[in-house]
Scaffold this motif. Structure first.
Motif, PDB file in Angstrom:
ATOM      1  N   PRO A  83      46.347  33.793  40.419  1.00 17.04           N
ATOM      2  CA  PRO A  83      44.861  33.959  39.813  1.00 17.04           C
ATOM      3  C   PRO A  83      44.443  33.564  38.369  1.00 17.04           C
ATOM      4  CG  PRO A  83      45.683  35.819  41.189  1.00 17.04           C
ATOM      5  CD  PRO A  83      46.924  34.919  40.896  1.00 17.04           C
ATOM      6  N   ALA A  84      45.325  34.077  37.623  1.00 20.05           N
ATOM      7  CA  ALA A  84      45.376  33.560  35.992  1.00 20.05           C
ATOM      8  C   ALA A  84      45.328  32.106  35.987  1.00 20.05           C
ATOM      9  CB  ALA A  84      46.523  34.306  35.256  1.00 20.05           C
ATOM     10  N   MET A  85      46.203  31.496  36.466  1.00 18.72           N
ATOM     11  CA  MET A  85      45.969  29.745  36.417  1.00 18.72           C
ATOM     12  C   MET A  85      44.821  29.449  37.064  1.00 18.72           C
ATOM     13  SD  MET A  85      48.383  27.138  38.624  1.00 18.72           S
ATOM     14  CE  MET A  85      47.290  27.487  40.051  1.00 18.72           C
ATOM     15  N   LEU A 125      46.390  40.237  37.251  1.00 19.69           N
ATOM     16  CA  LEU A 125      47.778  40.325  37.970  1.00 19.69           C
ATOM     17  C   LEU A 125      47.240  41.183  39.201  1.00 19.69           C
ATOM     18  CD1 LEU A 125      50.296  41.130  35.134  1.00 19.69           C
ATOM     19  CD2 LEU A 125      49.944  39.252  36.863  1.00 19.69           C
ATOM     20  N   GLY A 126      46.120  42.231  38.843  1.00 21.59           N
ATOM     21  CA  GLY A 126      45.656  43.236  40.040  1.00 21.59           C
ATOM     22  C   GLY A 126      45.219  42.475  41.228  1.00 21.59           C
ATOM     23  N   VAL A 127      44.456  41.148  40.975  1.00 19.55           N
ATOM     24  CA  VAL A 127      43.954  40.189  41.958  1.00 19.55           C
ATOM     25  C   VAL A 127      45.195  39.675  42.867  1.00 19.55           C
ATOM     26  CG1 VAL A 127      42.714  38.111  42.589  1.00 19.55           C
ATOM     27  CG2 VAL A 127      41.745  39.676  40.800  1.00 19.55           C
ATOM     28  N   VAL A 170      37.846  33.974  39.005  1.00 22.87           N
ATOM     29  CA  VAL A 170      36.542  33.662  38.092  1.00 22.87           C
ATOM     30  C   VAL A 170      35.977  34.777  37.763  1.00 22.87           C
ATOM     31  CG1 VAL A 170      35.350  32.649  39.670  1.00 22.87           C
ATOM     32  CG2 VAL A 170      35.012  31.899  37.164  1.00 22.87           C
ATOM     33  N   LEU A 171      35.310  35.720  38.655  1.00 21.36           N
ATOM     34  CA  LEU A 171      34.650  36.825  38.612  1.00 21.36           C
ATOM     35  C   LEU A 171      35.162  37.929  37.635  1.00 21.36           C
ATOM     36  CD1 LEU A 171      33.135  37.088  42.502  1.00 21.36           C
ATOM     37  CD2 LEU A 171      32.108  36.388  40.263  1.00 21.36           C
ATOM     38  N   VAL A 172      36.550  38.013  37.945  1.00 18.48           N
ATOM     39  CA  VAL A 172      37.360  39.017  36.969  1.00 18.48           C
ATOM     40  C   VAL A 172      37.254  38.660  35.463  1.00 18.48           C
ATOM     41  CG1 VAL A 172      39.508  39.966  36.439  1.00 18.48           C
ATOM     42  CG2 VAL A 172      38.374  39.937  38.938  1.00 18.48           C
ATOM     43  N   HIS A 173      37.699  37.096  35.427  1.00 17.61           N
ATOM     44  CA  HIS A 173      37.713  36.816  34.114  1.00 17.61           C
ATOM     45  C   HIS A 173      36.726  36.510  33.115  1.00 17.61           C
ATOM     46  CE1 HIS A 173      39.076  33.342  31.083  1.00 17.61           C
ATOM     47  NE2 HIS A 173      39.853  34.393  30.900  1.00 17.61           N
ATOM     48  N   ALA A 199      35.061  42.186  42.801  1.00 18.07           N
ATOM     49  CA  ALA A 199      35.158  40.649  42.919  1.00 18.07           C
ATOM     50  C   ALA A 199      35.549  39.888  43.964  1.00 18.07           C
ATOM     51  CB  ALA A 199      36.180  40.300  41.547  1.00 18.07           C
ATOM     52  N   ILE A 200      36.852  40.813  44.667  1.00 15.21           N
ATOM     53  CA  ILE A 200      37.432  40.270  46.095  1.00 15.21           C
ATOM     54  C   ILE A 200      36.132  40.585  46.959  1.00 15.21           C
ATOM     55  CG2 ILE A 200      38.657  40.830  47.941  1.00 15.21           C
ATOM     56  CD1 ILE A 200      40.587  41.698  45.651  1.00 15.21           C
ATOM     57  N   LYS A 201      35.276  41.723  46.949  1.00 18.03           N
ATOM     58  CA  LYS A 201      34.173  41.871  48.088  1.00 18.03           C
ATOM     59  C   LYS A 201      33.169  40.563  47.692  1.00 18.03           C
ATOM     60  CE  LYS A 201      34.750  46.630  48.546  1.00 18.03           C
ATOM     61  NZ  LYS A 201      34.301  48.041  48.462  1.00 18.03           N
ATOM     62  N   ARG A 202      32.953  40.463  46.375  1.00 15.14           N
ATOM     63  CA  ARG A 202      31.696  39.411  46.261  1.00 15.14           C
ATOM     64  C   ARG A 202      32.239  38.170  46.407  1.00 15.14           C
ATOM     65  NH1 ARG A 202      27.298  39.512  42.524  1.00 15.14           N
ATOM     66  NH2 ARG A 202      27.887  41.713  42.172  1.00 15.14           N
ATOM     67  N   SER A 203      33.543  37.778  46.477  1.00 15.09           N
ATOM     68  CA  SER A 203      33.901  36.451  46.722  1.00 15.09           C
ATOM     69  C   SER A 203      33.682  36.499  48.188  1.00 15.09           C
ATOM     70  CB  SER A 203      35.358  36.241  46.515  1.00 15.09           C
ATOM     71  OG  SER A 203      36.055  35.094  46.700  1.00 15.09           O
ATOM     72  N   PHE A 204      34.223  37.362  49.182  1.00 19.21           N
ATOM     73  CA  PHE A 204      34.160  37.132  50.554  1.00 19.21           C
ATOM     74  C   PHE A 204      32.786  36.905  50.844  1.00 19.21           C
ATOM     75  CE2 PHE A 204      33.757  38.847  54.782  1.00 19.21           C
ATOM     76  CZ  PHE A 204      34.785  38.445  55.318  1.00 19.21           C
ATOM     77  N   ALA A 205      32.005  37.788  50.320  1.00 22.23           N
ATOM     78  CA  ALA A 205      30.344  37.529  50.744  1.00 22.23           C
ATOM     79  C   ALA A 205      29.906  36.426  50.419  1.00 22.23           C
ATOM     80  CB  ALA A 205      29.618  38.663  49.912  1.00 22.23           C
TER      81      ALA A 205
END
Length: 273
Positions: A84-86, A119-121, A187-190, A199-205
């Protein structure tokens, strides 16, 4: 639901502290299916603004992944946690390219300066992937029959076939759901400081709402790769072409996803575009 851009609740503090911060849409935007093709062409156009820098970033990433992959278990674990950081680094570089700002290889490393949420992602991705593998493993084991049957070599081929079909029915949609949930989370987190789970929920939606353009996107990409693979079979020239494709593919893919992110999550009048 309105697609009017406005600050989401969890981003209110960030937007107050930085008046120039662009706004996320209150809900992911739905775009036409044809945008799936445009993401690739626009991603290529962004890549061509700084092809050398993006190629260097790609080489650095691929070499790092290769080296980590040589380390048993821990290497694969590190790759899963750090991707995710990359990705966030590539998205930052494409943001700079779109805004006519300087693009440097340092963009790739910037997210690693404060990697905790990224890292959490990666950790949640690892957890979800592990659960999926365990479920598939249980289905595979059950399709073989009891432990006694397995030890005696008494395998019911009909049961095994049903188990294989069931594994496909589980793995394909589950893998797609996993990809949709995590593709835009970095990208939503960073860039927007959206909490990891949100961010995970928003990405899926956003991905689910735009399933048609993503189908177009991957069909076009697959066809292009198939055509390229024909030329890769040519001796020597194929090797050179294969290396070039390997280097270009990662930034092009990230650039196309960045364009998709702009379409789906950002206000088209936002400064970030």
């Amino acid at each position: 639901m309105s697609d009017t851009a406005q600050p989401v609740p969890e981003l209110a503090t960030a937007n107050i502290s930085n008046n120039t911060s662009p706004l996320l849409r209150s809900e992911p935007h739905k775009v036409a299916a044809g945008r799936g093709f445009s993401w690739l062409t626009e991603g290529w156009a962004l890549f061509m603004k700084e092809p050398l820098v993006f190629s260097v970033m790609s080489v650095i990433s691929l070499v790092a992944i290769f080296i980590l992959g040589l380390v048993p278990f821990l290497g694969g674990l590190a790759i899963t946690l750090l991707w995710p950081a990359m990705m966030a680094g590539f998205f930052l570089a494409f943001k700079h390219a779109k805004q006519q700002q300087a693009v440097t290889a340092n963009d790739l490393f910037e997210p690693f300066k404060a990697p905790a949420n990224l890292l959490g992602v990666g950790a949640l991705y690892l957890l979800a992937g592990t659960v999926l593998i365990l479920v598939l493993g249980i289905v595979a084991f059950m399709s073989l029959g009891s432990v006694t049957d397995i030890m005696n070599g008494n395998i019911d081929m009909g049961r095994l076939a049903v188990g294989g079909i069931l594994m496909l029915l589980i793995s394909i949609p589950a893998s797609l759901a996993l990809a949709m949930a995590f593709v835009f989370a970095p990208v939503l987190v960073h860039q927007h400081q959206v909490p990891v789970v949100a961010a995970i929920k928003r990405s899926f939606a956003g991905s689910l709402r735009n399933i048609l353009p993503f189908i177009v996107f991957f069909v076009v990409l697959t066809v292009c790769l198939f055509v390229i693979s024909i030329f890769v079979a040519i001796p020597l020239l194929g090797w050179l072409l294969g290396i070039a494709v390997a280097i270009v593919y990662l930034p092009l893919f990230c650039g196309a996803l960045y364009c998709a992110y702009c379409d789906i999550f950002l206000d088209h009048n936002s400064a970030e575009l």
